[in-house]
Design a protein around this motif. Structure first.
Motif, PDB file in Angstrom:
ATOM      1  N   ASP A 294       9.539  -9.183   6.286  1.00 30.74           N
ATOM      2  CA  ASP A 294       8.440  -8.852   7.183  1.00 30.74           C
ATOM      3  C   ASP A 294       7.905  -7.478   6.802  1.00 30.74           C
ATOM      4  OD1 ASP A 294       8.787 -11.188   8.614  1.00 30.74           O
ATOM      5  OD2 ASP A 294      10.148 -10.264  10.066  1.00 30.74           O
ATOM      6  N   ARG A 295       6.956  -6.997   7.567  1.00 29.02           N
ATOM      7  CA  ARG A 295       6.398  -5.665   7.308  1.00 29.02           C
ATOM      8  C   ARG A 295       7.516  -4.635   7.337  1.00 29.02           C
ATOM      9  NH1 ARG A 295       3.064  -4.431  11.854  1.00 29.02           N
ATOM     10  NH2 ARG A 295       1.596  -5.889  10.961  1.00 29.02           N
ATOM     11  N   ASN A 296       7.506  -3.735   6.362  1.00 26.96           N
ATOM     12  CA  ASN A 296       8.480  -2.649   6.358  1.00 26.96           C
ATOM     13  C   ASN A 296       7.864  -1.411   5.731  1.00 26.96           C
ATOM     14  OD1 ASN A 296       9.334  -2.665   3.392  1.00 26.96           O
ATOM     15  ND2 ASN A 296       9.759  -4.767   4.004  1.00 26.96           N
ATOM     16  N   TYR A 297       8.370  -0.277   6.149  1.00 30.27           N
ATOM     17  CA  TYR A 297       7.848   1.022   5.737  1.00 30.27           C
ATOM     18  C   TYR A 297       8.895   1.718   4.876  1.00 30.27           C
ATOM     19  CZ  TYR A 297       4.866  -0.002   9.711  1.00 30.27           C
ATOM     20  OH  TYR A 297       4.003  -0.608  10.583  1.00 30.27           O
ATOM     21  N   PHE A 298       8.442   2.598   3.995  1.00 27.43           N
ATOM     22  CA  PHE A 298       9.387   3.341   3.179  1.00 27.43           C
ATOM     23  C   PHE A 298       8.860   4.744   2.904  1.00 27.43           C
ATOM     24  CE2 PHE A 298       6.529   1.349   0.185  1.00 27.43           C
ATOM     25  CZ  PHE A 298       6.310   2.319  -0.772  1.00 27.43           C
ATOM     26  N   VAL A 299       9.779   5.661   2.730  1.00 29.68           N
ATOM     27  CA  VAL A 299       9.477   7.028   2.304  1.00 29.68           C
ATOM     28  C   VAL A 299      10.494   7.395   1.231  1.00 29.68           C
ATOM     29  CG1 VAL A 299       8.416   7.806   4.454  1.00 29.68           C
ATOM     30  CG2 VAL A 299      10.855   8.047   4.138  1.00 29.68           C
ATOM     31  N   GLU A 300      10.077   8.258   0.320  1.00 32.87           N
ATOM     32  CA  GLU A 300      10.950   8.652  -0.770  1.00 32.87           C
ATOM     33  C   GLU A 300      10.639  10.093  -1.151  1.00 32.87           C
ATOM     34  OE1 GLU A 300      12.053   7.186  -5.306  1.00 32.87           O
ATOM     35  OE2 GLU A 300      10.370   6.287  -4.243  1.00 32.87           O
ATOM     36  N   ALA A 301      11.677  10.857  -1.414  1.00 34.06           N
ATOM     37  CA  ALA A 301      11.528  12.222  -1.918  1.00 34.06           C
ATOM     38  C   ALA A 301      12.460  12.364  -3.111  1.00 34.06           C
ATOM     39  CB  ALA A 301      11.874  13.236  -0.840  1.00 34.06           C
ATOM     40  N   ARG A 302      11.941  12.926  -4.204  1.00 32.35           N
ATOM     41  CA  ARG A 302      12.744  13.138  -5.402  1.00 32.35           C
ATOM     42  C   ARG A 302      12.648  14.598  -5.821  1.00 32.35           C
ATOM     43  NH1 ARG A 302      12.009   8.145  -9.576  1.00 32.35           N
ATOM     44  NH2 ARG A 302      12.190   6.485  -8.043  1.00 32.35           N
ATOM     45  N   TYR A 303      13.770  15.126  -6.247  1.00 33.74           N
ATOM     46  CA  TYR A 303      13.808  16.493  -6.774  1.00 33.74           C
ATOM     47  C   TYR A 303      14.398  16.427  -8.170  1.00 33.74           C
ATOM     48  CZ  TYR A 303      14.790  21.403  -7.381  1.00 33.74           C
ATOM     49  OH  TYR A 303      14.822  22.686  -7.868  1.00 33.74           O
ATOM     50  N   TYR A 304      13.725  17.009  -9.131  1.00 29.04           N
ATOM     51  CA  TYR A 304      14.166  16.988 -10.528  1.00 29.04           C
ATOM     52  C   TYR A 304      14.761  18.354 -10.878  1.00 29.04           C
ATOM     53  CZ  TYR A 304      11.559  12.666 -10.815  1.00 29.04           C
ATOM     54  OH  TYR A 304      11.112  11.389 -10.601  1.00 29.04           O
TER      55      TYR A 304
ATOM     56  N   MET B 287       0.854  -1.149   0.000  1.00 25.28           N
ATOM     57  CA  MET B 287       0.000   0.000   0.000  1.00 25.28           C
ATOM     58  C   MET B 287       0.907   1.219   0.000  1.00 25.28           C
ATOM     59  SD  MET B 287      -2.665   1.359   2.872  1.00 25.28           S
ATOM     60  CE  MET B 287      -3.860   0.121   2.595  1.00 25.28           C
ATOM     61  N   GLY B 288       0.564   2.213  -0.810  1.00 21.94           N
ATOM     62  CA  GLY B 288       1.416   3.385  -0.885  1.00 21.94           C
ATOM     63  C   GLY B 288       0.650   4.628  -1.305  1.00 21.94           C
ATOM     64  N   LEU B 289       1.282   5.748  -1.056  1.00 21.22           N
ATOM     65  CA  LEU B 289       0.750   7.052  -1.439  1.00 21.22           C
ATOM     66  C   LEU B 289       1.813   7.788  -2.244  1.00 21.22           C
ATOM     67  CD1 LEU B 289      -0.682   8.150   2.006  1.00 21.22           C
ATOM     68  CD2 LEU B 289      -2.000   7.338   0.063  1.00 21.22           C
ATOM     69  N   ARG B 290       1.369   8.561  -3.236  1.00 17.67           N
ATOM     70  CA  ARG B 290       2.295   9.365  -4.034  1.00 17.67           C
ATOM     71  C   ARG B 290       1.739  10.772  -4.176  1.00 17.67           C
ATOM     72  NH1 ARG B 290       4.952   5.706  -8.697  1.00 17.67           N
ATOM     73  NH2 ARG B 290       5.036   3.807  -7.485  1.00 17.67           N
ATOM     74  N   TYR B 291       2.649  11.728  -4.214  1.00 21.43           N
ATOM     75  CA  TYR B 291       2.259  13.127  -4.394  1.00 21.43           C
ATOM     76  C   TYR B 291       3.274  13.804  -5.290  1.00 21.43           C
ATOM     77  CZ  TYR B 291       1.605  18.073  -3.475  1.00 21.43           C
ATOM     78  OH  TYR B 291       1.429  19.414  -3.627  1.00 21.43           O
TER      79      TYR B 291
ATOM     80  N   VAL C 235       3.844   1.064   2.869  1.00 21.45           N
ATOM     81  CA  VAL C 235       4.180  -0.082   3.701  1.00 21.45           C
ATOM     82  C   VAL C 235       4.047  -1.338   2.841  1.00 21.45           C
ATOM     83  CG1 VAL C 235       1.827  -0.258   4.614  1.00 21.45           C
ATOM     84  CG2 VAL C 235       3.696  -1.291   5.863  1.00 21.45           C
ATOM     85  N   ARG C 236       5.005  -2.231   2.977  1.00 20.82           N
ATOM     86  CA  ARG C 236       4.962  -3.516   2.275  1.00 20.82           C
ATOM     87  C   ARG C 236       4.641  -4.602   3.295  1.00 20.82           C
ATOM     88  NH1 ARG C 236       9.729  -1.083  -0.073  1.00 20.82           N
ATOM     89  NH2 ARG C 236       9.216  -0.377  -2.161  1.00 20.82           N
ATOM     90  N   ASN C 237       3.897  -5.617   2.860  1.00 21.58           N
ATOM     91  CA  ASN C 237       3.447  -6.706   3.730  1.00 21.58           C
ATOM     92  C   ASN C 237       2.669  -6.116   4.916  1.00 21.58           C
ATOM     93  OD1 ASN C 237       2.969  -9.196   4.815  1.00 21.58           O
ATOM     94  ND2 ASN C 237       5.096  -9.665   5.299  1.00 21.58           N
ATOM     95  N   LEU C 238       1.641  -5.359   4.605  1.00 22.18           N
ATOM     96  CA  LEU C 238       0.845  -4.633   5.588  1.00 22.18           C
ATOM     97  C   LEU C 238       0.343  -5.518   6.724  1.00 22.18           C
ATOM     98  CD1 LEU C 238      -0.569  -1.992   6.418  1.00 22.18           C
ATOM     99  CD2 LEU C 238      -2.476  -2.671   4.951  1.00 22.18           C
ATOM    100  N   LEU C 239      -0.098  -6.718   6.426  1.00 20.47           N
ATOM    101  CA  LEU C 239      -0.641  -7.610   7.455  1.00 20.47           C
ATOM    102  C   LEU C 239       0.429  -8.459   8.128  1.00 20.47           C
ATOM    103  CD1 LEU C 239      -3.838  -8.735   5.549  1.00 20.47           C
ATOM    104  CD2 LEU C 239      -3.586  -6.878   7.220  1.00 20.47           C
ATOM    105  N   ASN C 240       1.683  -8.233   7.766  1.00 14.25           N
ATOM    106  CA  ASN C 240       2.833  -8.939   8.346  1.00 14.25           C
ATOM    107  C   ASN C 240       2.675 -10.459   8.258  1.00 14.25           C
ATOM    108  OD1 ASN C 240       5.403  -8.843   9.424  1.00 14.25           O
ATOM    109  ND2 ASN C 240       4.676  -8.957  11.523  1.00 14.25           N
ATOM    110  N   GLN C 241       2.238 -10.937   7.091  1.00 16.57           N
ATOM    111  CA  GLN C 241       2.083 -12.374   6.898  1.00 16.57           C
ATOM    112  C   GLN C 241       3.440 -13.026   6.678  1.00 16.57           C
ATOM    113  OE1 GLN C 241      -0.564 -12.610   3.566  1.00 16.57           O
ATOM    114  NE2 GLN C 241      -2.371 -12.476   4.875  1.00 16.57           N
TER     115      GLN C 241
END
Length: 60
Positions: free
Chosen positions: A49-59, A1-5, A18-24
């Motif tokens: 296992d469940r892990n979170y990520f954030v990313e910022a890009r500047y062009y 599940m992810g969000l982009r802006y 977040v990847r593997n949201l339900l930690n299966q």
């Protein structure tokens, strides 16, 4: 599940999720028969296992 802006000026992009949201507990089989005919073992490569990520890009 992810969000982009994307910023209106198109120079910045942000994403978070977040990847593997339900930690299966999950696994993959190893690759099939090799050159010697040995077959891989099913469910022997554990996935993350469940892990979170954030990313910022500047062009420029």
């Amino acid at each position: 599940m992810g969000l982009r802006y994307s910023a209106p000026n198109k120079k910045w992009k942000f994403s978070a999720g977040v990847r593997n949201l339900l930690n299966q507990e999950a696994s993959d089989p190893s690759p099939g028969p090799n050159a010697m005919g040995i077959v891989g073992i099913p469910e022997d490569i554990p996935l993350a296992d469940r892990n979170y990520f954030v990313e910022a890009r500047y062009y420029f």
